[in-house]
Design an enzyme around this catalytic site. Structure first.
Site, PDB file in Angstrom:
ATOM      1  N   GLY A 192       3.058   4.309  -4.788  1.00 56.58           N
ATOM      2  CA  GLY A 192       4.229   3.450  -4.843  1.00 56.58           C
ATOM      3  C   GLY A 192       5.253   3.991  -5.816  1.00 56.58           C
ATOM      4  O   GLY A 192       4.921   4.720  -6.758  1.00 56.58           O
ATOM      5  N   GLY A 214      -0.981   4.425  -3.916  1.00 56.57           N
ATOM      6  CA  GLY A 214      -0.622   3.884  -2.605  1.00 56.57           C
ATOM      7  C   GLY A 214      -0.847   4.839  -1.467  1.00 56.57           C
ATOM      8  O   GLY A 214      -0.976   4.421  -0.313  1.00 56.57           O
ATOM      9  N   GLU A 238      -3.951   4.929 -12.091  1.00 58.42           N
ATOM     10  CA  GLU A 238      -3.205   3.771 -12.601  1.00 58.42           C
ATOM     11  C   GLU A 238      -3.458   3.431 -14.062  1.00 58.42           C
ATOM     12  O   GLU A 238      -2.576   2.901 -14.745  1.00 58.42           O
ATOM     13  CB  GLU A 238      -3.497   2.547 -11.720  1.00 58.42           C
ATOM     14  CG  GLU A 238      -2.829   2.566 -10.364  1.00 58.42           C
ATOM     15  CD  GLU A 238      -3.521   3.466  -9.366  1.00 58.42           C
ATOM     16  OE1 GLU A 238      -2.958   3.711  -8.281  1.00 58.42           O
ATOM     17  OE2 GLU A 238      -4.648   3.938  -9.668  1.00 58.42           O
ATOM     18  N   ASP A 285      -5.043  -0.596  -7.468  1.00 62.47           N
ATOM     19  CA  ASP A 285      -4.798  -1.711  -6.544  1.00 62.47           C
ATOM     20  C   ASP A 285      -5.024  -1.242  -5.111  1.00 62.47           C
ATOM     21  O   ASP A 285      -5.993  -0.582  -4.833  1.00 62.47           O
ATOM     22  CB  ASP A 285      -3.396  -2.287  -6.771  1.00 62.47           C
ATOM     23  CG  ASP A 285      -2.280  -1.269  -6.525  1.00 62.47           C
ATOM     24  OD1 ASP A 285      -2.524  -0.064  -6.662  1.00 62.47           O
ATOM     25  OD2 ASP A 285      -1.140  -1.691  -6.201  1.00 62.47           O
TER      26      ASP A 285
END
Length: 330
Positions: free
Chosen positions: A71, A120, A143, A151
């Site tokens: 992302g 992502g 992350e 995530d």
């Protein structure tokens, strides 16, 4: 050829060719870092193809360097600093909806992972049935170094990797090459990069042949080097299978190997808060469905992006690139 180009036409290219749906990420200067329009465009294409008579959907990149770097965390940070956290929440909600659609899609999805694939990018690939890597592949969930947490449903798929590999990858952000990706199960097939472009036509030309067979044939018996993770697997499982972060550190101290020392240094360099969140998320994820994990991700994302560690981590790694974050005490 049937054109189904979605709204983000320049950054997500889609078409259907001889019964194969094709989605190509086309934001090369940003290493295909995902924006909300890009995610929505991919989701729209997959939604339109759910009842289509397709052999497969192939997800790839126009970039020679990256499949997808994840992302666009710099944009998310800018939104927060501008007082528009809702824009970032829309991104995460759209992304997690796409992750679930990929996992549940009735048409087999084949991700061609050439180059960088992080965060992502794994969300676009790992939830599908076929993940093809090349000699250029680099996979990671980095992350915790950004003050965030793994995530995109990582709370579901990381705990389901063999042994304690998932906890290790989630906490440290360790980068995997093709051999490690295949060893962990995050990848399913290896095809040399110079043969990757053959995949869509091979699938279209053999609609009644199992996809696994088509991909293996394109691999042409290529040998992949031995996994480096396999060599440290006993120490890794013992340390990262421990029940708490303190226990993990204690086991690493007792191990007294270069790998253990490097791993301790990595844990000391990332956000302490992110380590706490990640350990709890992966522990709980063992007993959750994918959709439950994605729901938990959205709740956590809403609060985590407002925390000082997230703003500082993204600054240090992606904005100023000094790699010297000043973390808050846990």
């Amino acid at each position: 050829m049937t054109d189904t180009t979605p709204p983000a036409a320049s950054e997500v290219l889609t078409d259907v060719h001889q019964g194969v749906g094709r989605i190509r990420l086309n934001r090369p200067k940003a290493l295909n870092a995902l924006t909300t329009p890009m995610v929505a465009a991919i989701d729209d294409a997959l939604a339109a193809w759910e009842s289509a008579p397709l052999t497969a959907v192939v997800l790839s990149s126009t970039s020679a360097k990256a499949f997808c770097a994840g992302g666009d965390m710099r944009a998310i940070r800018r939104n927060v600093l501008a007082g528009d956290a809702e824009a970032s929440e829309r991104f995460f909600a759209t992304e997690y909806r796409l992750n679930a659609r990929i996992a549940e899609h009735p048409v087999p999805i084949v991700a061609l992972i050439d180059g960088i694939c992080m965060g992502g990018g794994l969300g676009l690939s790992v939830h599908g049935g076929y993940r093809v890597v090349t000699e250029n592949t680099v996979l990671a969930m980095p992350e915790t170094a950004l003050g965030f947490f793994p995530d995109i449903g990582a709370g579901y798929f990381l705990p389901r990797l063999p042994g304690a590999l998932g906890m290790y990858l989630g906490l440290t952000g360790h980068r995997l090459d093709a051999a490690d990706a295949l060893y962990t199960g995050l990848a399913t097939h290896f095809i040399p990069a110079d043969r990757l472009h053959l995949v869509p036509d091979a699938l279209a030309g053999h609609p009644h042949t199992p996809i696994d067979t088509v991909l293996k044939d394109l691999g042409d018996g290529s040998e992949v080097p031995h996994s480096k993770l396999a060599a440290v697997r006993p120490d890794l499982d013992r340390a990262f299978g421990a029940p708490t972060l303190a226990d993990i550190r204690a086991e690493l101290h007792r191990t007294e190997t270069p790998w253990a020392a490097d791993t301790l240094a990595t844990l000391d360099s990332v956000s302490p808060r992110s380590l706490d969140i990640t350990h709890a998320l992966l522990t709980a994820g063992r007993d959750r469905t994918l959709r439950a994990c994605l729901t938990a991700d959205l709740h956590l994302a809403r609060t985590t992006i407002l925390e000082p560690d997230f703003l500082e981590g993204v600054r240090a790694v992606l904005v100023d690139k000094d790699h010297s974050p000043a973390w808050q005490p846990t």
